[in-house]
Design an enzyme around this catalytic site. Sequence first.
Site, PDB file in Angstrom:
ATOM      1  N   CYS A 203      14.222  42.499  64.489  1.00 53.49           N
ATOM      2  CA  CYS A 203      14.688  42.568  63.363  1.00 53.49           C
ATOM      3  C   CYS A 203      16.578  42.777  63.604  1.00 53.49           C
ATOM      4  O   CYS A 203      16.942  43.716  63.999  1.00 53.49           O
ATOM      5  CB  CYS A 203      14.724  43.495  62.383  1.00 53.49           C
ATOM      6  SG  CYS A 203      15.638  43.451  60.968  1.00 53.49           S
TER       7      CYS A 203
ATOM      8  N   CYS B 250      11.121  44.175  56.567  1.00 49.58           N
ATOM      9  CA  CYS B 250      10.807  45.354  57.259  1.00 49.58           C
ATOM     10  C   CYS B 250      11.764  46.389  56.321  1.00 49.58           C
ATOM     11  O   CYS B 250      12.271  45.834  55.261  1.00 49.58           O
ATOM     12  CB  CYS B 250      11.470  45.222  58.546  1.00 49.58           C
ATOM     13  SG  CYS B 250      13.325  45.522  58.655  1.00 49.58           S
TER      14      CYS B 250
ATOM     15  N   CYS C 270      15.480  46.150  56.109  1.00 47.49           N
ATOM     16  CA  CYS C 270      16.027  44.966  55.304  1.00 47.49           C
ATOM     17  C   CYS C 270      15.604  45.202  53.933  1.00 47.49           C
ATOM     18  O   CYS C 270      16.606  44.994  53.040  1.00 47.49           O
ATOM     19  CB  CYS C 270      15.239  43.483  55.668  1.00 47.49           C
ATOM     20  SG  CYS C 270      15.803  43.099  57.431  1.00 47.49           S
TER      21      CYS C 270
ATOM     22  N   TRP D 106       3.828  24.587  72.000  1.00 51.91           N
ATOM     23  CA  TRP D 106       2.931  25.213  70.943  1.00 51.91           C
ATOM     24  C   TRP D 106       2.167  24.009  69.922  1.00 51.91           C
ATOM     25  O   TRP D 106       1.559  24.167  69.020  1.00 51.91           O
ATOM     26  CB  TRP D 106       3.789  25.957  69.804  1.00 51.91           C
ATOM     27  CG  TRP D 106       5.213  25.282  69.908  1.00 51.91           C
ATOM     28  CD1 TRP D 106       5.543  24.529  69.006  1.00 51.91           C
ATOM     29  CD2 TRP D 106       6.240  25.815  70.571  1.00 51.91           C
ATOM     30  NE1 TRP D 106       6.927  24.174  69.186  1.00 51.91           N
ATOM     31  CE2 TRP D 106       7.365  25.145  70.440  1.00 51.91           C
ATOM     32  CE3 TRP D 106       6.287  26.466  71.904  1.00 51.91           C
ATOM     33  CZ2 TRP D 106       8.516  25.105  70.983  1.00 51.91           C
ATOM     34  CZ3 TRP D 106       7.500  26.819  72.663  1.00 51.91           C
ATOM     35  CH2 TRP D 106       8.619  25.897  71.953  1.00 51.91           C
TER      36      TRP D 106
ATOM     37  N   GLU E 188      21.196  22.420  74.391  1.00 48.89           N
ATOM     38  CA  GLU E 188      19.847  22.022  74.609  1.00 48.89           C
ATOM     39  C   GLU E 188      19.553  20.443  74.554  1.00 48.89           C
ATOM     40  O   GLU E 188      19.800  19.999  73.250  1.00 48.89           O
ATOM     41  CB  GLU E 188      18.845  22.686  74.097  1.00 48.89           C
ATOM     42  CG  GLU E 188      18.797  24.280  74.579  1.00 48.89           C
ATOM     43  CD  GLU E 188      17.709  25.104  74.038  1.00 48.89           C
ATOM     44  OE1 GLU E 188      16.829  24.554  73.250  1.00 48.89           O
ATOM     45  OE2 GLU E 188      17.923  26.259  73.873  1.00 48.89           O
TER      46      GLU E 188
ATOM     47  N   CYS F  27      13.103  38.764  56.949  1.00 49.98           N
ATOM     48  CA  CYS F  27      12.625  39.883  57.328  1.00 49.98           C
ATOM     49  C   CYS F  27      12.395  40.878  56.129  1.00 49.98           C
ATOM     50  O   CYS F  27      13.140  40.875  55.305  1.00 49.98           O
ATOM     51  CB  CYS F  27      13.219  40.534  58.529  1.00 49.98           C
ATOM     52  SG  CYS F  27      12.479  41.790  59.103  1.00 49.98           S
TER      53      CYS F  27
ATOM     54  N   ASN G 112      19.702  32.992  70.620  1.00 48.47           N
ATOM     55  CA  ASN G 112      19.349  31.937  70.684  1.00 48.47           C
ATOM     56  C   ASN G 112      18.793  31.340  69.212  1.00 48.47           C
ATOM     57  O   ASN G 112      17.903  32.204  68.846  1.00 48.47           O
ATOM     58  CB  ASN G 112      18.004  31.935  71.708  1.00 48.47           C
ATOM     59  CG  ASN G 112      17.281  30.335  71.793  1.00 48.47           C
ATOM     60  OD1 ASN G 112      17.957  29.503  71.913  1.00 48.47           O
ATOM     61  ND2 ASN G 112      16.188  30.618  71.345  1.00 48.47           N
ATOM     62  N   GLU G 113      19.159  30.353  68.876  1.00 51.07           N
ATOM     63  CA  GLU G 113      18.650  29.722  67.822  1.00 51.07           C
ATOM     64  C   GLU G 113      18.356  30.850  66.448  1.00 51.07           C
ATOM     65  O   GLU G 113      17.167  30.850  65.920  1.00 51.07           O
ATOM     66  CB  GLU G 113      17.372  29.006  68.053  1.00 51.07           C
ATOM     67  CG  GLU G 113      17.644  27.882  68.954  1.00 51.07           C
ATOM     68  CD  GLU G 113      16.404  26.928  69.025  1.00 51.07           C
ATOM     69  OE1 GLU G 113      15.394  27.111  68.854  1.00 51.07           O
ATOM     70  OE2 GLU G 113      16.698  25.811  69.389  1.00 51.07           O
TER      71      GLU G 113
ATOM     72  N   ARG H 178       8.611  35.758  71.509  1.00 50.75           N
ATOM     73  CA  ARG H 178      10.208  36.127  71.772  1.00 50.75           C
ATOM     74  C   ARG H 178      10.792  36.015  70.410  1.00 50.75           C
ATOM     75  O   ARG H 178      10.345  35.569  69.386  1.00 50.75           O
ATOM     76  CB  ARG H 178      10.963  34.861  72.547  1.00 50.75           C
ATOM     77  CG  ARG H 178      10.695  33.487  72.000  1.00 50.75           C
ATOM     78  CD  ARG H 178      11.567  32.561  72.576  1.00 50.75           C
ATOM     79  NE  ARG H 178      11.267  31.377  71.958  1.00 50.75           N
ATOM     80  CZ  ARG H 178      11.713  30.024  72.401  1.00 50.75           C
ATOM     81  NH1 ARG H 178      12.759  30.144  73.238  1.00 50.75           N
ATOM     82  NH2 ARG H 178      11.649  29.022  71.731  1.00 50.75           N
TER      83      ARG H 178
HETATM   84  C1  GAL Z   1      14.514  25.352  71.620  1.00 49.37           C
HETATM   85  C2  GAL Z   1      14.662  26.827  72.260  1.00 49.37           C
HETATM   86  C3  GAL Z   1      14.470  26.691  73.722  1.00 49.37           C
HETATM   87  C4  GAL Z   1      13.055  26.170  73.977  1.00 49.37           C
HETATM   88  C5  GAL Z   1      13.288  24.908  73.497  1.00 49.37           C
HETATM   89  C6  GAL Z   1      12.070  23.975  73.979  1.00 49.37           C
HETATM   90  O1  GAL Z   1      14.345  25.555  70.416  1.00 49.37           O
HETATM   91  O2  GAL Z   1      16.224  27.234  71.978  1.00 49.37           O
HETATM   92  O3  GAL Z   1      14.554  27.928  74.067  1.00 49.37           O
HETATM   93  O4  GAL Z   1      12.154  26.674  73.598  1.00 49.37           O
HETATM   94  O5  GAL Z   1      13.437  24.748  72.111  1.00 49.37           O
HETATM   95  O6  GAL Z   1      10.914  24.578  73.335  1.00 49.37           O
END
Ligand code: GAL
Length: 656
Positions: free
Chosen positions: A107, A150, A153, A308, A299, A148, A141-142, A103
Amino acid sequence: MKIGVDYYPEQWDRSLWSKDAELMAKTGVKTVRLAEFAWSRLEPNEDEYDFSWLDEVISIFSHYGIEIILCTPTNCPPLWLYEKYPEIVQVGVDGKPLQIGIRGHRCINNQIFLEYAMKITEEMARHYADHPSVVAWQIDNELEAYPCCCEACRDDFRIWLIDKYDSIENINKAFGNSVWSGEYSSITQIQPPTAYPSAWQNPSLCMEFYRFTSEITVKYVKIISSIIRRYCPKAKITTNTWFCEHMPDFYKLFDELDFVSYDNYPPVKIPEDPEAFYSHAFHLDLMRGIKEKNFWVMEQLSGPTGSWAPMSASPKPNMIMGYALQAFAHGADTVVHFRWRTAVTGAEMHWHGILDHSNVPGRRFFEFAELCKIASKLEILKDTQLISGIAILYSPEAEYALKNQPQTEGYYYFEQLKYFHAAFAKYGANIDVVSPETDLSQYKIVVAPALYVNNKAATENLYRYVMNGGTLVLTNRSGVKDKNNNCIIDSLPTVFKELVGAEVTEYDPIGNSEQKIVDFSGNEFVCREWCDILKLNTAKAYAQYADGYYLCCPAVTVNEYCKGLTYYVGTVCKSDFYEKFASRLMKQNGIPRLRGLSKGVEVTTRTNGIDEYIFFFNNSEQNTVIGLPKPMYSIIDSMGKDKIELKPFGMDVVRK
Ligand code: GAL
């Protein structure tokens, strides 16, 4: 005060939608965030938009009175788009395109990507314009200022530099390109700082590339938000951010947005080292300081984290509740938990939500349900905010530059700010973390640690502040660099020398070794990381070195400048120094100190200008008792109290 959850309907069978919404409503969930990564469901094929499923989900939640935060799904372009235009993918510093299928790897400066991102945003904004349940929009998101490399850029970076400097000669001069035969003779030789570790690159080039990538991120947010505003003029728009590797300039990022939102994952393990930073209070204060107003958590920690990385421990009893309330205590108005139910598919299946894979409500769910009840009692705090007499200044450029060129072992920019934050917090003070360029006149004490890269506006701001009677604290590594991120030919702290009334004759980057200083009243403290050896001009010594070859040389100074005072802390100490120092500054400036709070107890105050509400949070694993000077009414327990008793991670809120 509202509690919400992040929900991904596209990841669940339709039969669960109503059941989930019903349980959320019963639990007291007020807000749900939707559509964050759902581009492939909203535009399954080019120009074929399908909002029917989202309409259905929204109508289910609306039926239960749950408000919607709608996201642009632009973080995750569908695979058909990558297949058609492989050039929209980000390119790493190694020159290789990132691997798609995860995800965020688009760019945001690529024109083709931008056109598609604008189109899907426009379709959504038009479709949901004036929808009564949509209370806010989240962009992407974030977002990171990703470096980058590319072609788009790289080409734009070249043009951006020429626009800024007018000519290749000026760039060569500003960058000091005579070093290592780095002089450009043509624009085509300009490359983003690639391939080597960044410490081997020209720091001026690195700084400009950082500014460029940050500007791209800001521009992207402006483009997307202006589309939403065109169709939804009353929309409240944000983007969710966090302390990531490539942080854009937060002040600029949120400039055109309505409010800040933050992804808050406090650590669940209390470190054994008493000097290690644990509380997330500093981060929350920084988030509030970006726009100098209340913010949202988009969040929030809900269970063991992992995916991960191996999984973390589960939040201990009271942490789900305590950390959400801690966010309110620092200025959050809405806290949205990530996520309702733990994913059973995809890479994030081990990053836990409120409900486990089993979908059987468990310990964390019941604590969350209790939190929802408590949050509704806090409705009375709706129009309150934190007012502070103390500010700590956060400079994104200092942060970047110090990360780019580490100064000495163990020296991290954010830690330099946190030392002071933790010290003032120990006495129950509200603390703002704000921009060096903001109006400082409301503050009695301003601490500006390691203002490493000179910014004329900020420097003038600090002189003005002290001239008008303010108390300023500067530290080592201030005024080191000019705006091009090159060293200034002058004795440190260069541009601040007059304000400080002292200068550095030599410095010693001692890293993890320890030395000693002694203050004017004979208290001894351990110092480490950095030692500025100071010569007094108009300043007086506040503390001097107590050993080593600079024995008796000033280490901390104080200078009267016009109507104000400037302290200079030339070294880095352990927490006892900062606590003593903060206590003295607060006393001198008439800021009340709560003394005797046990370790981990955090106290902040929100006010609407008439009533004051005090939050007591026990961010520790021990029970604690705090005596009150007079009986006060607890909003949480609906009763009068003359002392606050808190379990580990417990919170109480009283009306003063
Ligand atoms: C954040 C991200 C979410 C989810 C969460 C937990 O950084 O915005 O989509 O991935 O971490 O992993």
